[in-house]
Design a protein around this motif. Structure first.
Motif, PDB file in Angstrom:
ATOM      1  N   ASP A 156       2.011  16.506 -13.541  1.00 42.29           N
ATOM      2  CA  ASP A 156       1.597  15.547 -14.578  1.00 42.29           C
ATOM      3  C   ASP A 156       1.994  14.125 -14.192  1.00 42.29           C
ATOM      4  O   ASP A 156       1.270  13.165 -14.487  1.00 42.29           O
ATOM      5  N   GLY A 157       3.144  13.982 -13.548  1.00 43.54           N
ATOM      6  CA  GLY A 157       3.605  12.653 -13.149  1.00 43.54           C
ATOM      7  C   GLY A 157       2.920  12.126 -11.906  1.00 43.54           C
ATOM      8  O   GLY A 157       3.073  10.939 -11.563  1.00 43.54           O
ATOM      9  N   LEU A 158       2.163  12.991 -11.232  1.00 44.02           N
ATOM     10  CA  LEU A 158       1.490  12.580  -9.999  1.00 44.02           C
ATOM     11  C   LEU A 158       0.499  11.457 -10.252  1.00 44.02           C
ATOM     12  O   LEU A 158       0.360  10.540  -9.432  1.00 44.02           O
ATOM     13  N   TRP A 159      -0.200  11.507 -11.385  1.00 45.17           N
ATOM     14  CA  TRP A 159      -1.175  10.472 -11.701  1.00 45.17           C
ATOM     15  C   TRP A 159      -0.510   9.102 -11.822  1.00 45.17           C
ATOM     16  O   TRP A 159      -1.064   8.089 -11.396  1.00 45.17           O
ATOM     17  N   ILE A 160       0.685   9.072 -12.370  1.00 40.43           N
ATOM     18  CA  ILE A 160       1.423   7.812 -12.499  1.00 40.43           C
ATOM     19  C   ILE A 160       1.759   7.258 -11.118  1.00 40.43           C
ATOM     20  O   ILE A 160       1.653   6.058 -10.873  1.00 40.43           O
ATOM     21  N   VAL A 161       2.176   8.140 -10.206  1.00 44.55           N
ATOM     22  CA  VAL A 161       2.492   7.716  -8.847  1.00 44.55           C
ATOM     23  C   VAL A 161       1.258   7.164  -8.152  1.00 44.55           C
ATOM     24  O   VAL A 161       1.303   6.100  -7.524  1.00 44.55           O
ATOM     25  N   ILE A 162       0.138   7.875  -8.278  1.00 46.32           N
ATOM     26  CA  ILE A 162      -1.104   7.421  -7.640  1.00 46.32           C
ATOM     27  C   ILE A 162      -1.549   6.092  -8.232  1.00 46.32           C
ATOM     28  O   ILE A 162      -1.936   5.163  -7.509  1.00 46.32           O
ATOM     29  N   GLN A 163      -1.494   5.985  -9.537  1.00 44.75           N
ATOM     30  CA  GLN A 163      -1.923   4.768 -10.227  1.00 44.75           C
ATOM     31  C   GLN A 163      -1.081   3.573  -9.803  1.00 44.75           C
ATOM     32  O   GLN A 163      -1.624   2.506  -9.453  1.00 44.75           O
ATOM     33  N   SER A 164       0.231   3.721  -9.827  1.00 41.92           N
ATOM     34  CA  SER A 164       1.104   2.600  -9.468  1.00 41.92           C
ATOM     35  C   SER A 164       0.984   2.249  -7.990  1.00 41.92           C
ATOM     36  O   SER A 164       1.072   1.073  -7.622  1.00 41.92           O
ATOM     37  N   THR A 165       0.751   3.245  -7.144  1.00 46.22           N
ATOM     38  CA  THR A 165       0.612   2.986  -5.709  1.00 46.22           C
ATOM     39  C   THR A 165      -0.684   2.241  -5.406  1.00 46.22           C
ATOM     40  O   THR A 165      -0.676   1.224  -4.703  1.00 46.22           O
ATOM     41  N   VAL A 166      -1.792   2.735  -5.929  1.00 48.88           N
ATOM     42  CA  VAL A 166      -3.098   2.129  -5.643  1.00 48.88           C
ATOM     43  C   VAL A 166      -3.185   0.722  -6.219  1.00 48.88           C
ATOM     44  O   VAL A 166      -3.546  -0.235  -5.512  1.00 48.88           O
ATOM     45  N   LEU A 167      -2.849   0.574  -7.498  1.00 44.32           N
ATOM     46  CA  LEU A 167      -2.942  -0.744  -8.136  1.00 44.32           C
ATOM     47  C   LEU A 167      -1.915  -1.709  -7.539  1.00 44.32           C
ATOM     48  O   LEU A 167      -2.223  -2.888  -7.322  1.00 44.32           O
ATOM     49  N   GLY A 168      -0.713  -1.215  -7.282  1.00 43.51           N
ATOM     50  CA  GLY A 168       0.309  -2.068  -6.686  1.00 43.51           C
ATOM     51  C   GLY A 168      -0.088  -2.529  -5.298  1.00 43.51           C
ATOM     52  O   GLY A 168       0.152  -3.686  -4.924  1.00 43.51           O
ATOM     53  N   PHE A 169      -0.720  -1.643  -4.526  1.00 43.21           N
ATOM     54  CA  PHE A 169      -1.109  -2.011  -3.167  1.00 43.21           C
ATOM     55  C   PHE A 169      -2.269  -3.001  -3.168  1.00 43.21           C
ATOM     56  O   PHE A 169      -2.292  -3.937  -2.358  1.00 43.21           O
ATOM     57  N   LEU A 170      -3.235  -2.808  -4.051  1.00 44.09           N
ATOM     58  CA  LEU A 170      -4.333  -3.771  -4.161  1.00 44.09           C
ATOM     59  C   LEU A 170      -3.805  -5.149  -4.553  1.00 44.09           C
ATOM     60  O   LEU A 170      -4.249  -6.176  -4.018  1.00 44.09           O
ATOM     61  N   LEU A 171      -2.867  -5.160  -5.493  1.00 41.57           N
ATOM     62  CA  LEU A 171      -2.242  -6.426  -5.894  1.00 41.57           C
ATOM     63  C   LEU A 171      -1.498  -7.049  -4.727  1.00 41.57           C
ATOM     64  O   LEU A 171      -1.538  -8.265  -4.526  1.00 41.57           O
ATOM     65  N   ALA A 172      -0.825  -6.214  -3.935  1.00 39.47           N
ATOM     66  CA  ALA A 172      -0.066  -6.705  -2.781  1.00 39.47           C
ATOM     67  C   ALA A 172      -0.991  -7.370  -1.765  1.00 39.47           C
ATOM     68  O   ALA A 172      -0.644  -8.410  -1.190  1.00 39.47           O
ATOM     69  N   ILE A 173      -2.160  -6.794  -1.539  1.00 38.71           N
ATOM     70  CA  ILE A 173      -3.110  -7.380  -0.587  1.00 38.71           C
ATOM     71  C   ILE A 173      -3.589  -8.736  -1.079  1.00 38.71           C
ATOM     72  O   ILE A 173      -3.684  -9.703  -0.315  1.00 38.71           O
ATOM     73  N   VAL A 174      -3.911  -8.812  -2.378  1.00 37.90           N
ATOM     74  CA  VAL A 174      -4.377 -10.080  -2.955  1.00 37.90           C
ATOM     75  C   VAL A 174      -3.286 -11.141  -2.855  1.00 37.90           C
ATOM     76  O   VAL A 174      -3.531 -12.275  -2.432  1.00 37.90           O
ATOM     77  N   ILE A 175      -2.073 -10.783  -3.240  1.00 39.74           N
ATOM     78  CA  ILE A 175      -0.946 -11.717  -3.174  1.00 39.74           C
ATOM     79  C   ILE A 175      -0.659 -12.102  -1.728  1.00 39.74           C
ATOM     80  O   ILE A 175      -0.437 -13.274  -1.411  1.00 39.74           O
ATOM     81  N   GLY A 176      -0.673 -11.116  -0.837  1.00 44.02           N
ATOM     82  CA  GLY A 176      -0.419 -11.392   0.580  1.00 44.02           C
ATOM     83  C   GLY A 176      -1.442 -12.334   1.173  1.00 44.02           C
ATOM     84  O   GLY A 176      -1.094 -13.247   1.939  1.00 44.02           O
ATOM     85  N   LEU A 177      -2.706 -12.134   0.817  1.00 38.82           N
ATOM     86  CA  LEU A 177      -3.770 -13.008   1.330  1.00 38.82           C
ATOM     87  C   LEU A 177      -3.605 -14.423   0.799  1.00 38.82           C
ATOM     88  O   LEU A 177      -3.747 -15.408   1.545  1.00 38.82           O
ATOM     89  N   PHE A 178      -3.284 -14.544  -0.480  1.00 38.98           N
ATOM     90  CA  PHE A 178      -3.090 -15.870  -1.086  1.00 38.98           C
ATOM     91  C   PHE A 178      -1.924 -16.604  -0.429  1.00 38.98           C
ATOM     92  O   PHE A 178      -2.027 -17.786  -0.083  1.00 38.98           O
ATOM     93  N   ILE A 179      -0.814 -15.900  -0.250  1.00 38.20           N
ATOM     94  CA  ILE A 179       0.361 -16.532   0.359  1.00 38.20           C
ATOM     95  C   ILE A 179       0.079 -16.916   1.804  1.00 38.20           C
ATOM     96  O   ILE A 179       0.476 -17.998   2.262  1.00 38.20           O
ATOM     97  N   ALA A 180      -0.615 -16.033   2.531  1.00 39.37           N
ATOM     98  CA  ALA A 180      -0.922 -16.313   3.936  1.00 39.37           C
ATOM     99  C   ALA A 180      -1.790 -17.564   4.075  1.00 39.37           C
ATOM    100  O   ALA A 180      -1.526 -18.427   4.930  1.00 39.37           O
ATOM    101  N   ILE A 181      -2.797 -17.674   3.224  1.00 44.30           N
ATOM    102  CA  ILE A 181      -3.670 -18.852   3.258  1.00 44.30           C
ATOM    103  C   ILE A 181      -2.880 -20.097   2.872  1.00 44.30           C
ATOM    104  O   ILE A 181      -3.045 -21.168   3.473  1.00 44.30           O
ATOM    105  N   GLY A 182      -2.014 -19.960   1.867  1.00 47.33           N
ATOM    106  CA  GLY A 182      -1.197 -21.104   1.453  1.00 47.33           C
ATOM    107  C   GLY A 182      -0.241 -21.553   2.537  1.00 47.33           C
ATOM    108  O   GLY A 182       0.002 -22.752   2.717  1.00 47.33           O
ATOM    109  N   ARG A 183       0.292 -20.593   3.305  1.00 42.33           N
ATOM    110  CA  ARG A 183       1.250 -20.926   4.365  1.00 42.33           C
ATOM    111  C   ARG A 183       0.598 -21.667   5.533  1.00 42.33           C
ATOM    112  O   ARG A 183       1.270 -22.428   6.246  1.00 42.33           O
TER     113      ARG A 183
END
Length: 235
Positions: free
Chosen positions: A22-49
């Motif tokens: 039952d908790g697996l969905w929470i892990v998948i959700q936080s991993t996928v959404l967190g990773f997509l957010l990380a890519i967006v943030i990483g791209l923004f910071i990289a361009i800013g740098r």
């Protein structure tokens, strides 16, 4: 030896595994959404740098040093407990009595995204800088603007070359979701802690939890290696 003879993996497996499933969905959700957010943030910071705006570059550098210099667990706790209070204080200037609230899952996902985004940003920035500058000059000669050359020529090539590295970070984030237990997210670790405290099957519970994470991470790691091999052949 008495402890070993009293081990009851069958009971722990019977009652704990359904809860972990039952908790697996929470892990998948936080991993996928967190990773997509990380890519967006990483791209923004990289361009800013790599931009020519000194104020932005200075701010991002300080932000990076703060995130990379503090533990992920501290950042998650700060995001869940402190950030809502700070936001409430600011909003109360215009709206007295307002209380900003954020769910533990949202706070944990954002915390993971910010932390990994800072590390990913350095990977993206290095990849962008490694692209031959002659391609940008050629794009400008054809009438493209600097912005168009960056987003149409440079960034697509940079992102393609760092896909294998992204895969490794994805596996790491999957395992780091266990830290969300400390901000009250009902993921795998928190469910295991709860069951172990009630059943006293400590060895069995945490052994099953470790096996559960292996089942999740090993296939993903193999997939990352496969993608890496494909990318090498493609290049």
């Amino acid at each position: 030896m008495d402890i070993l003879s009293n081990l009851d993996f069958s009971t722990a497996f019977k009652y704990l595994v359904p809860s972990l499933t039952d908790g697996l969905w929470i892990v998948i959700q936080s991993t996928v959404l967190g990773f997509l957010l990380a890519i967006v943030i990483g791209l923004f910071i990289a361009i800013g740098r790599i931009s020519k705006i000194k104020v932005l570059k200075g701010f991002l550098l300080v932000f990076l040093e703060f995130i990379r210099g503090t533990p992920l667990l501290v950042q998650l706790v700060y995001m869940y407990y402190v950030v809502p209070l700070l936001v409430s204080i600011v909003i109360q200037i215009w709206n007295p009595g307002y209380q900003f609230k954020i769910s533990s899952l949202v706070a944990g996902t954002i915390g993971l995204g910010i932390n990994y985004g800072c590390y990913i940003s350095e990977v993206i920035r290095s990849s962008i800088l490694s692209i031959d500058g002659g391609q940008t000059e050629a794009a400008l000669a054809l009438g493209l603007t600097n912005k168009q050359a960056l987003f149409r020529i440079t960034i697509p090539q940079a992102l393609r070359s760092v896909i294998p590295v992204f895969g490794n970070y994805l596996v790491m984030m999957l395992k780091d979701t266990s830290l969300l237990a400390y901000v009250s997210v009902s993921e795998l670790l928190l469910r295991t802690q709860s069951y172990a405290s009630q059943s006293f099957l400590t060895i069995e519970s945490y052994t099953i939890l470790a096996g559960f994470y292996l089942i999740l991470s090993l296939p993903l790691s193999q997939l990352v290696k496969l993608v890496e091999k494909k990318m090498i052949k493609f290049n």
